[in-house]
Design an enzyme around this catalytic site. Structure first.
Site, short mmCIF file in Angstrom:
data_model
loop_
_atom_site.label_atom_id
_atom_site.label_comp_id
_atom_site.label_asym_id
_atom_site.label_seq_id
_atom_site.Cartn_x
_atom_site.Cartn_y
_atom_site.Cartn_z
N HIS A 89 7.98 46.34 17.71
CA HIS A 89 8.04 45.57 18.95
C HIS A 89 7.67 46.40 20.17
CE1 HIS A 89 11.96 47.22 20.37
NE2 HIS A 89 12.27 47.26 19.07
N CYS B 82 14.60 49.96 14.81
CA CYS B 82 13.27 49.35 14.85
C CYS B 82 12.27 50.32 15.48
CB CYS B 82 13.30 48.05 15.65
SG CYS B 82 14.22 46.72 14.84
#
Length: 448
Positions: free
Chosen positions: A349, A368
């Site tokens: 992301h 992440c």
């Protein structure tokens, strides 16, 4: 490495090769003996299945088959295997003395040869260490082989050595590290403090890791080497894009896995994941209920789906709520998210703190991977997917903070990997920081 033992073994091995006319005259080579089931108690499933398939009879009568197994174990040193960890002396002695073995000794030797075939076959195909057991958050690719059938076929065809050669990985990455292993690790040393010792350790542990990767990475894929803080987009074996990334911090490390992109979301909402919820949100929000407003977080009751006022939030029962951050540049995911199926609930992301890409040590996230210039990456992935999604359309959605989920057909793979020694096209080795301190544990297992 104790090459003296290996040399002695080689001499014995070469000396014990006898002409076929001599072999067939030996009683032990002519007969099969029944292996009683109690001799197999405690053995692994491969051994018990193999002997059950062969009517519990001895199978290593042929001298050539024994020769080839011993030879393959010795040769495996070129594939990052430690031959000394195998009972070579015992196998060589049993091979050399085969005609004089008592029946009980012959049965035990037969099981020893079979056990060591399965051991070396598994190690050559998938490595000595199972990273799932060693690290927990590592999802290895395990090649599927029916080793029982392979051994049965190899014994009949008398090609044990070729069979073991054929099951080795054949990827370019594996061959590149194998070449480096031959160059830098001719003699195994437990000295890892010197420059030479460090290089040996790094090459060996990373060579082992190539055995845990699927052989076909895909025609198009994203390659994220976590210690390198770098993402490379590969199209038809050519690197077409390179992006800086931020990966998980040591205590919340990014898992190693392979998957494929299933969707790209512009202006995603962020649902707080369990680890961040427990370790960050609950302590901070308990101390100050204003945490929810300042972080643009909305609380929802999981049972009713209704919004909950921060003043009515019960921190002791925090698991009964869902916490959602609204879209926009200030969202923790930034303005774009790349989804791929995995059981670790991680994804790729954007970020609302882009200045951190200028930091050298970028192990900063909660697991992440954050990527620099994510819209450029998305544009290329859309093209590889055959989707006509223009950059202008993404920019417009981002500007007006409109959420849109673009489904993908999983034509672009993603590989999150962990290599602390990177080899370029010229064979030069670059040593990287072991950001999660994973190398030492693996090295200790490899030299056992």
């Amino acid at each position: 490495m104790n090459w003296k033992k290996i040399v002695v073994g080689l001499l014995l091995f070469s000396a014990c090769s006898e002409p076929e006319t001599v072999r067939v005259s030996l009683s032990n080579a002519e007969k099969k003996f029944l292996i009683e089931k109690p001799l197999l108690f405690g053995k692994n499933e491969q051994i018990t299945t193999f002997y059950a398939n062969n009517d519990f009879e001895t199978v290593w009568q042929d001298s050539l088959n024994r020769n080839e197994l011993i030879s393959a174990i010795i040769d495996s040193r070129y594939d990052g295997v430690l031959p000394e960890s195998y009972p070579l002396a015992k196998l060589i002695k049993a091979h050399w003395d085969y005609k004089n073995l008592s029946i009980p000794e012959l049965k035990k030797a037969d099981i020893d040869f079979s056990e060591n075939f399965f051991k070396i076959a598994n190690q050559l195909a998938s490595g000595k260490v199972n990273p799932k057991k060693l690290y927990g958050d590592w999802e290895p690719y395990i090649q599927e082989f029916d080793f029982v059938s392979l051994l049965e076929k190899s014994l009949v065809e008398k090609n044990i050595h070729k069979t073991l050669e054929d099951i080795k990985p054949k990827s370019e990455l594996y061959l590149k590290y194998k070449k480096a292993f031959a160059k830098y690790v001719p003699i195994i040393s437990k000295d890892t403090l010197s420059a030479e010792g460090l290089m040996q350790k790094k090459i060996w542990v990373n060579f082992e890791r190539t055995k845990w990767l699927q052989p076909d990475l895909g025609e198009n894929y994203v390659w994220i080497n976590l210690p390198e803080y770098r993402l490379q987009l590969v199209q038809n074996n050519q690197i077409v894009e390179t992006h800086k990334v931020i990966v998980g911090k040591k205590e919340r490390r990014t898992p190693v896995l392979s998957s494929s992109f299933s969707g790209i979301i512009i202006n995603p909402k962020w649902t707080v994941p369990p680890t961040i919820l427990k370790k960050d949100l609950v302590p901070k929000a308990t101390a100050n209920r204003g945490y929810f407003e300042s972080n643009r977080l909305t609380i929802y009751d999981k049972k009713t789906g209704k919004q909950v006022d921060p003043e009515n939030w019960n921190p002791e029962n925090y698991g009964s709520y869902r916490y959602v951050q609204q879209t926009g540049r200030l969202n923790s995911l930034g303005q774009i998210k790349f989804d791929f199926p995995n059981k670790h609930m991680v994804y790729l992301h954007d970020t609302n703190n882009r200045a951190m890409f200028g930091v050298a040590n970028r192990a900063l996230s909660s697991g992440c991977v954050r990527v620099e210039n994510p819209f450029g990456l998305a544009e290329t992935i859309f093209k590889l997917e055959g989707k006509n999604i223009l950059r202008s359309e993404m920019d417009t959605l981002a500007h007006y903070e409109k959420t849109k989920n673009f489904k993908l057909n999983q034509k672009v793979n993603v590989h999150q990997v962990y290599f602390t020694a990177v080899i370029d096209s010229t064979g030069s080795v670059k040593i990287l920081n072991d950001i999660y301190a994973l190398d030492n544990r693996l090295y200790k297992r490899l030299i056992q």
